[in-house]
Design a protein around this motif. Structure first.
Motif, mmCIF file in Angstrom:
data_model
loop_
_atom_site.group_PDB
_atom_site.id
_atom_site.type_symbol
_atom_site.label_atom_id
_atom_site.label_comp_id
_atom_site.label_asym_id
_atom_site.label_seq_id
_atom_site.Cartn_x
_atom_site.Cartn_y
_atom_site.Cartn_z
ATOM 1 N N GLY A 139 0.830 -1.202 0.000
ATOM 2 C CA GLY A 139 0.000 0.000 0.000
ATOM 3 C C GLY A 139 0.859 1.243 0.000
ATOM 4 O O GLY A 139 2.087 1.178 0.005
ATOM 5 N N GLY A 140 0.209 2.395 -0.026
ATOM 6 C CA GLY A 140 0.951 3.651 0.026
ATOM 7 C C GLY A 140 0.291 4.733 -0.801
ATOM 8 O O GLY A 140 -0.804 4.559 -1.351
ATOM 9 N N ALA A 141 0.972 5.861 -0.880
ATOM 10 C CA ALA A 141 0.466 6.995 -1.657
ATOM 11 C C ALA A 141 0.861 6.837 -3.119
ATOM 12 O O ALA A 141 1.993 6.462 -3.436
ATOM 13 N N ASN A 142 -0.099 7.115 -4.017
ATOM 14 C CA ASN A 142 0.141 6.980 -5.450
ATOM 15 C C ASN A 142 0.358 8.348 -6.082
ATOM 16 O O ASN A 142 -0.375 9.296 -5.772
ATOM 17 N N PRO A 143 1.340 8.472 -6.961
ATOM 18 C CA PRO A 143 1.558 9.755 -7.642
ATOM 19 C C PRO A 143 0.487 9.980 -8.715
ATOM 20 O O PRO A 143 0.378 9.196 -9.666
ATOM 21 N N VAL A 144 -0.334 11.005 -8.551
ATOM 22 C CA VAL A 144 -1.385 11.302 -9.521
ATOM 23 C C VAL A 144 -1.307 12.773 -9.903
ATOM 24 O O VAL A 144 -0.807 13.605 -9.144
ATOM 25 N N ALA A 145 -1.802 13.060 -11.082
ATOM 26 C CA ALA A 145 -1.847 14.449 -11.543
ATOM 27 C C ALA A 145 -3.133 15.094 -11.041
ATOM 28 O O ALA A 145 -4.219 14.546 -11.204
ATOM 29 N N GLY A 146 -3.022 16.225 -10.395
ATOM 30 C CA GLY A 146 -4.202 16.900 -9.903
ATOM 31 C C GLY A 146 -4.133 17.122 -8.411
ATOM 32 O O GLY A 146 -3.298 16.537 -7.711
ATOM 33 N N PRO A 147 -5.035 17.928 -7.905
ATOM 34 C CA PRO A 147 -5.020 18.291 -6.478
ATOM 35 C C PRO A 147 -5.692 17.224 -5.604
ATOM 36 O O PRO A 147 -6.711 17.461 -4.977
ATOM 37 N N PHE A 148 -5.114 16.035 -5.617
ATOM 38 C CA PHE A 148 -5.702 14.926 -4.868
ATOM 39 C C PHE A 148 -4.635 14.169 -4.087
ATOM 40 O O PHE A 148 -3.475 14.083 -4.515
ATOM 41 N N THR A 293 -8.506 1.823 -2.855
ATOM 42 C CA THR A 293 -7.879 3.097 -3.210
ATOM 43 C C THR A 293 -8.853 4.234 -2.939
ATOM 44 O O THR A 293 -10.010 4.174 -3.343
ATOM 45 N N VAL A 294 -8.363 5.239 -2.252
ATOM 46 C CA VAL A 294 -9.186 6.388 -1.872
ATOM 47 C C VAL A 294 -8.600 7.653 -2.483
ATOM 48 O O VAL A 294 -7.397 7.908 -2.387
ATOM 49 N N TRP A 295 -9.477 8.448 -3.123
ATOM 50 C CA TRP A 295 -9.105 9.766 -3.644
ATOM 51 C C TRP A 295 -9.649 10.819 -2.678
ATOM 52 O O TRP A 295 -10.791 10.749 -2.247
ATOM 53 N N HIS A 296 -8.815 11.807 -2.380
ATOM 54 C CA HIS A 296 -9.268 12.877 -1.493
ATOM 55 C C HIS A 296 -8.670 14.191 -1.968
ATOM 56 O O HIS A 296 -7.471 14.278 -2.225
#
Length: 308
Positions: A139-148, A293-296
């Motif tokens: 698990g962990g934080a995923n690098p995504v484009a955008g303010p999330f 997976t959670v987007w915030h």
């Protein structure tokens, strides 16, 4: 000279829902010692009558596992690790008993059986140590484009049916049970058909440890008879086919597809004698985990530097 005492034979029972019921069917079958490779061919000495579990027993075990799942999966990973370590302590305390049972079950000398039991206890401790670490691996934080913020965390699959190895009655058994429950799942275990006694004795250890009733349920009997209703059961979420031969495993995979069960199929070396003493890696820990997976939204930063 005889002291006049009668022999007190042990009555082995199933372990379901934290209790020790006899089989619903009332049936038993003879368990005999396995002769060593150098011994003469023939039937080994009688050891015990083991319960011959029925399909009803398998269904009862699933009910118990489902009932225990919420509490066990909701426990902290640290707490699960402490509970598993307590089981290892209890196993160590019964070392002599398991050495005797493994020697009879696998046709080993006392010294070789002792090495197997020591390896099994060490293996249990090893998995206990992984309970609060596997989340960082998968698990962990995923690098995504955008303010999330995008965070992935592992969650247990649910109720897992485990067909234990046929030849490795204790080390192999521990190697398939411990990772299932270490990651928050509950288990219905079908013990080795010819060598079920170490598994049934493990149930006694689990009952006197801190493991909640129903987290592990142990059945003895004919593998094919018990595996079929478990593979088709709509409340079983996954199945480990380690103890099934190739033909049975194929049949069970087809049955498991009805409710999209997750399937682990270790073929063909598992039945023919896998090297259970080898480094187990983490694949069994991750086999019965789902990823959530959670987007915030990150929000805007105020003058204080906090998000709102």
């Amino acid at each position: 000279m005889s002291d006049g005492r009668l022999s007190v034979f042990k009555t082995y029972k199933l372990y379901v829902g934290g209790k020790f019921p006899r089989s619903e069917s009332g049936r038993v079958y003879e368990v005999t010692a396995k002769k060593s490779a150098t011994a003469a061919a023939g039937k080994g000495k009688w050891l015990a009558n083991a319960p011959l579990s029925s399909r009803k027993d398998a269904r009862d075990a699933v009910v118990a596992a489902r009932k225990a799942f919420g509490g066990w999966s909701g426990a902290t990973a640290y707490n699960r690790g402490q509970v598993l370590y307590r089981v290892a302590e209890m196993l160590e305390g019964r070392r002599d008993q398991f050495v005797r049972e493994v020697a009879d079950a696998e046709g080993l000398s006392k010294s070789k059986a002792a090495a197997v039991v020591d390896a099994a206890v060490d293996r249990w401790v090893w998995y206990a140590g992984w309970t609060d670490k596997i989340g960082q691996i998968v698990g962990g934080a995923n690098p995504v484009a955008g303010p999330f913020f995008n965070l992935s965390t592992p969650e247990p699959t649910g109720v897992v049916a485990v067909l234990a190895p046929q030849e490795s009655s204790f080390l192999g058994l521990v190697s398939v049970i411990a990772p299932v429950i270490a990651t928050g799942n509950t288990a219905v275990v079908v013990a080795s058909a010819d060598a079920p006694l170490p598994a049934l004795s493990l149930g006694e250890v689990l009952a006197t440890s801190d493991l909640p009733g129903g987290v592990v349920n142990i059945l003895s009997g004919r593998t094919a008879e018990l595996a079929a209703p478990l593979a088709s059961h709509q409340d079983v979420n996954a199945i480990d086919l380690t103890g099934a031969d190739a033909e049975l495993a194929t049949e069970l995979e087809i049955a498991a597809a009805d409710n999209l069960k997750r399937v682990v199929r270790n073929r063909p070396q598992a039945v023919d004698g896998a090297d259970w003493s080898a480094d187990p890696g983490t694949h069994r820990l991750t086999a019965f985990l789902e990823t959530k997976t959670v987007w915030h939204p990150t929000g805007a930063l105020g003058a204080s530097g906090s998000s709102y």
